[in-house]
Design a protein around this motif. Structure first.
Motif, PDB file in Angstrom:
ATOM      1  N   UNK A 102       6.051  28.851 -18.971  1.00 43.13           N
ATOM      2  CA  UNK A 102       6.653  27.882 -19.885  1.00 43.13           C
ATOM      3  C   UNK A 102       5.509  27.300 -20.687  1.00 43.13           C
ATOM      4  N   UNK A 103       4.308  27.075 -19.911  1.00 41.21           N
ATOM      5  CA  UNK A 103       3.081  26.521 -20.536  1.00 41.21           C
ATOM      6  C   UNK A 103       2.667  27.371 -22.112  1.00 41.21           C
ATOM      7  N   UNK A 104       2.966  28.543 -21.908  1.00 33.98           N
ATOM      8  CA  UNK A 104       2.524  29.477 -23.140  1.00 33.98           C
ATOM      9  C   UNK A 104       3.526  28.984 -24.260  1.00 33.98           C
ATOM     10  N   UNK A 105       4.820  28.695 -23.986  1.00 34.80           N
ATOM     11  CA  UNK A 105       5.813  28.662 -25.052  1.00 34.80           C
ATOM     12  C   UNK A 105       6.011  27.132 -25.293  1.00 34.80           C
ATOM     13  N   UNK A 106       6.183  26.174 -24.336  1.00 36.54           N
ATOM     14  CA  UNK A 106       6.490  24.900 -24.436  1.00 36.54           C
ATOM     15  C   UNK A 106       5.518  23.957 -23.409  1.00 36.54           C
ATOM     16  N   UNK A 107       4.584  23.349 -23.814  1.00 33.89           N
ATOM     17  CA  UNK A 107       3.976  22.400 -22.724  1.00 33.89           C
ATOM     18  C   UNK A 107       4.939  21.558 -22.069  1.00 33.89           C
ATOM     19  N   UNK A 153      -4.511   7.773 -23.215  1.00 37.58           N
ATOM     20  CA  UNK A 153      -5.260   8.618 -22.343  1.00 37.58           C
ATOM     21  C   UNK A 153      -4.735  10.048 -22.334  1.00 37.58           C
ATOM     22  N   UNK A 154      -5.681  10.802 -21.596  1.00 40.17           N
ATOM     23  CA  UNK A 154      -5.202  12.056 -21.490  1.00 40.17           C
ATOM     24  C   UNK A 154      -4.710  11.802 -19.873  1.00 40.17           C
ATOM     25  N   UNK A 155      -3.675  12.776 -19.643  1.00 42.33           N
ATOM     26  CA  UNK A 155      -2.877  12.444 -18.407  1.00 42.33           C
ATOM     27  C   UNK A 155      -3.697  12.793 -17.184  1.00 42.33           C
ATOM     28  N   UNK A 156      -3.334  12.024 -16.055  1.00 45.05           N
ATOM     29  CA  UNK A 156      -3.986  12.242 -14.932  1.00 45.05           C
ATOM     30  C   UNK A 156      -3.642  13.605 -14.308  1.00 45.05           C
ATOM     31  N   UNK A 157      -4.283  14.304 -13.530  1.00 48.02           N
ATOM     32  CA  UNK A 157      -3.704  15.824 -12.993  1.00 48.02           C
ATOM     33  C   UNK A 157      -3.884  15.342 -11.337  1.00 48.02           C
ATOM     34  N   UNK A 158      -2.943  16.207 -10.737  1.00 51.29           N
ATOM     35  CA  UNK A 158      -2.911  16.337  -9.376  1.00 51.29           C
ATOM     36  C   UNK A 158      -2.402  17.635  -8.764  1.00 51.29           C
ATOM     37  N   UNK A 184       4.727  12.860 -31.933  1.00 54.65           N
ATOM     38  CA  UNK A 184       4.423  14.289 -31.804  1.00 54.65           C
ATOM     39  C   UNK A 184       3.081  14.742 -31.185  1.00 54.65           C
ATOM     40  N   UNK A 185       1.943  13.892 -31.640  1.00 56.01           N
ATOM     41  CA  UNK A 185       0.767  13.839 -31.089  1.00 56.01           C
ATOM     42  C   UNK A 185       0.605  13.500 -29.746  1.00 56.01           C
ATOM     43  N   UNK A 186       1.127  12.165 -29.581  1.00 57.30           N
ATOM     44  CA  UNK A 186       0.895  11.557 -28.135  1.00 57.30           C
ATOM     45  C   UNK A 186       1.591  12.504 -27.073  1.00 57.30           C
ATOM     46  N   UNK A 187       2.772  13.143 -27.654  1.00 57.96           N
ATOM     47  CA  UNK A 187       3.009  14.165 -26.353  1.00 57.96           C
ATOM     48  C   UNK A 187       2.226  15.058 -25.930  1.00 57.96           C
ATOM     49  N   UNK A 188       1.129  15.360 -26.773  1.00 64.35           N
ATOM     50  CA  UNK A 188       0.087  16.098 -26.197  1.00 64.35           C
ATOM     51  C   UNK A 188      -0.921  15.732 -25.099  1.00 64.35           C
ATOM     52  N   UNK A 189      -0.917  14.531 -24.660  1.00 62.11           N
ATOM     53  CA  UNK A 189      -1.355  13.943 -23.596  1.00 62.11           C
ATOM     54  C   UNK A 189      -1.183  14.496 -22.505  1.00 62.11           C
ATOM     55  N   UNK A 190      -0.162  15.170 -22.257  1.00 65.37           N
ATOM     56  CA  UNK A 190       0.149  15.893 -21.039  1.00 65.37           C
ATOM     57  C   UNK A 190      -0.102  17.390 -20.961  1.00 65.37           C
ATOM     58  N   UNK A 191      -0.620  18.038 -22.250  1.00 66.58           N
ATOM     59  CA  UNK A 191      -0.824  19.402 -22.292  1.00 66.58           C
ATOM     60  C   UNK A 191      -1.923  19.976 -21.313  1.00 66.58           C
ATOM     61  N   UNK A 192      -1.444  21.093 -20.648  1.00 65.39           N
ATOM     62  CA  UNK A 192      -2.217  21.756 -19.512  1.00 65.39           C
ATOM     63  C   UNK A 192      -3.497  22.525 -20.324  1.00 65.39           C
ATOM     64  N   UNK A 193      -3.193  23.019 -21.246  1.00 66.43           N
ATOM     65  CA  UNK A 193      -4.375  23.569 -22.143  1.00 66.43           C
ATOM     66  C   UNK A 193      -5.031  22.683 -23.073  1.00 66.43           C
TER      67      UNK A 193
END
Length: 267
Positions: free
Chosen positions: A145-150, A212-217, A257-266
């Protein structure tokens, strides 16, 4: 459930997933600022029984009014903005992934998740802070899923819950621009989403945003595997007056559209 109880429950779930938000909010309050929530956002899948229109009744029940739709062609998302019943209550933004536009492999994974959701569960407002409503996916499927849609990977691992709250910069008295707010946030040790620029939007489009960039857990995947993934983030928004003199009530798709990328894994 009244609107204040509704947002209390959302906030409690959100800060459990986003420790940075609690610290950032406290830091601004310690500076003497009044922190007002501009908007809250949710993500879901365009699949029954959890599609956007199935979640919407819970917003209408606490007094929200549909405002306008948005389309994110590249990310394959549809979204809707909702206006609150009272001044200074947060706006709401709900988006859904058009699963039918994904590859068969990715769509099959997501369809399998939605098929596990009890439709009766969706009838309760707690659906909006429920998290995953399905068994953990495999880490292999998560990577697919990450490879196609974060976005798809985020929903599959984090579930249905607020992906961000937003500080309304209009209500701040010392840090009155989004850039100044971002500098305070960085001084606390948090990273800023620079995709599309640190500040997205302009006064001309009546809305400026940063995040911000998203927290990670650590999240447990199928088979007991545990991996760290992005959770949620904190946003900051400044609105400008329309010709009528009222602050712009909507959202700007190019910025979101760019704000969505705050949670990107890559990242």
């Amino acid at each position: 459930m009244d609107i204040n109880q509704f947002f209390d429950r959302l906030w409690d779930d959100y800060v459990a997933m986003t420790p940075q938000a609690k610290r950032i909010k406290a830091a601004f309050e310690e500076r003497g600022e009044r922190v007002v929530n501009d908007h809250v956002a949710f993500r879901t899948l365009a699949l029954e029984p959890i599609r956007l229109k199935s979640l919407e009744p819970h917003l209408l029940a606490v007094g929200y009014t549909p405002y306008e739709p948005y389309d994110f062609k590249d990310k394959k998302l549809s979204a809707y903005g909702y206006l609150p019943p009272e001044q200074e209550m947060p706006r709401v933004f709900v988006s859904e992934l058009r699963v039918n536009e994904l590859s068969p492999a990715a769509a099959k994974i997501l369809e399998g998740l939605a098929a596990q959701v009890d439709p009766k569960r969706v009838e309760d407002p707690s659906i909006l802070w429920a998290g995953p409503l399905w068994e953990p996916i495999s880490y292999k499927d998560y990577q697919t899923l990450v490879d196609e849609s974060e976005y798809a990977a985020w929903v599959a691992s984090i579930g249905i819950r607020p992906n961000h709250f937003t500080i309304g910069v209009n209500y701040l008295t010392q840090t009155t621009s989004v850039e100044e707010v971002l500098q305070v946030v960085e001084s606390l040790g948090y990273q800023v989403n620079a995709s599309g620029g640190r500040v997205k939007g302009t006064p001309e489009v009546l809305l400026e945003q940063g995040s911000t960039l998203a927290d990670r857990m650590p999240i447990q995947f199928a088979g007991g595997e545990t991996h760290e993934v992005p959770t949620c983030y904190y946003e900051f928004a400044k609105r400008y007056p329309t010709e009528s003199g009222e602050l712009y009530p909507g959202f700007v798709a190019a910025s979101a559209d760019k704000i969505f990328e705050s949670t990107d894994a890559k990242r």
